[in-house]
Design an enzyme around this catalytic site. Structure first.
Site, PDB file in Angstrom:
ATOM      1  N   CYS A  30      -8.564  -4.817 -10.011  1.00  0.00           N
ATOM      2  CA  CYS A  30      -8.101  -3.796 -10.952  1.00  0.00           C
ATOM      3  C   CYS A  30      -7.591  -2.628 -10.106  1.00  0.00           C
ATOM      4  CB  CYS A  30      -9.292  -3.395 -11.825  1.00  0.00           C
ATOM      5  SG  CYS A  30      -8.871  -2.241 -13.114  1.00  0.00           S
TER       6      CYS A  30
ATOM      7  N   CYS B 110       0.856  -1.192   0.000  1.00  0.00           N
ATOM      8  CA  CYS B 110       0.000   0.000   0.000  1.00  0.00           C
ATOM      9  C   CYS B 110       0.889   1.238   0.000  1.00  0.00           C
ATOM     10  CB  CYS B 110      -0.883  -0.028   1.253  1.00  0.00           C
ATOM     11  SG  CYS B 110      -1.784   1.504   1.548  1.00  0.00           S
TER      12      CYS B 110
ATOM     13  N   CYS C 165      -5.159   0.881   6.506  1.00  0.00           N
ATOM     14  CA  CYS C 165      -5.300   2.345   6.556  1.00  0.00           C
ATOM     15  C   CYS C 165      -6.555   2.842   5.845  1.00  0.00           C
ATOM     16  CB  CYS C 165      -4.066   3.021   5.969  1.00  0.00           C
ATOM     17  SG  CYS C 165      -3.957   2.900   4.175  1.00  0.00           S
TER      18      CYS C 165
HETATM   19 ZN   LIG Z   1      -2.615   1.010   3.715  1.00  0.00          ZN
END
Ligand SMILES: [Zn+2]
Length: 147
Positions: free
Chosen positions: A127, A56, A107
């Site tokens: 996607c 991320c 998060c």
């Molecule tokens: Zn995150």
């Protein structure tokens, strides 16, 4: 709409969006926290074929391994699977047809949408916006999770 989280989802990181705005470049912030969609074909991660981990771009939680990636032809980095319970989903009614939005389970940063036209064995197509991910090649250290 209610968020759907897996049984082994990580503990949530609660951080005001104003703090994310300070940490992230504008284009990444717009995707992760305003659910913007990047232009197809614009991400260098489309062509990323090395072995490694996609984390991320906000909190650095690993979301996908390179073996889960495939070429969908859409212009967005696509995966048929995620690391177990690292993303959570929500129904999205922004378009007329409902879609399933998914985001980092830690998060809450928006990643993309999941569809049922992916390859076997899952039949799923995650996607993903390339701006919402960072790639860490095998052998490099994963970044410490942001807190
Ligand atoms: Zn995150």
């Amino acid at each position: 709409m209610a968020e759907k989280r897996g049984p082994n989802a990580p503990e949530k990181l609660v951080k005001p969006e104003a703090e994310w705005k300070k940490l992230l470049p504008d284009d990444r912030y717009a995707v992760l926290f305003e659910e913007a969609t990047e232009r197809p074909g614009s991400s260098a991660l489309n062509a990323e074929k090395r072995t490694g981990t996609f984390v991320c771009a906000a909190c650095f939680l690993p979301l996908f391994e390179s073996k889960m990636k495939y070429e969908s032809g859409t212009g967005w980095p696509s995966f048929f699977e995620t690391i177990s319970d690292r993303v959570a989903t929500r129904r999205d009614f922004r378009l007329i047809l409902p879609r399933t939005e998914y985001h980092c389970a830690r998060c809450g940063g928006h990643q993309g949408h999941v569809f049922d036209d992916g390859p076997q064995p899952t039949g799923k197509r995650f996607c993903n916006n390339g701006l919402a991910l960072e790639f860490v090649a095998a052998g490099e250290d994963l970044p410490a999770l942001r807190s």
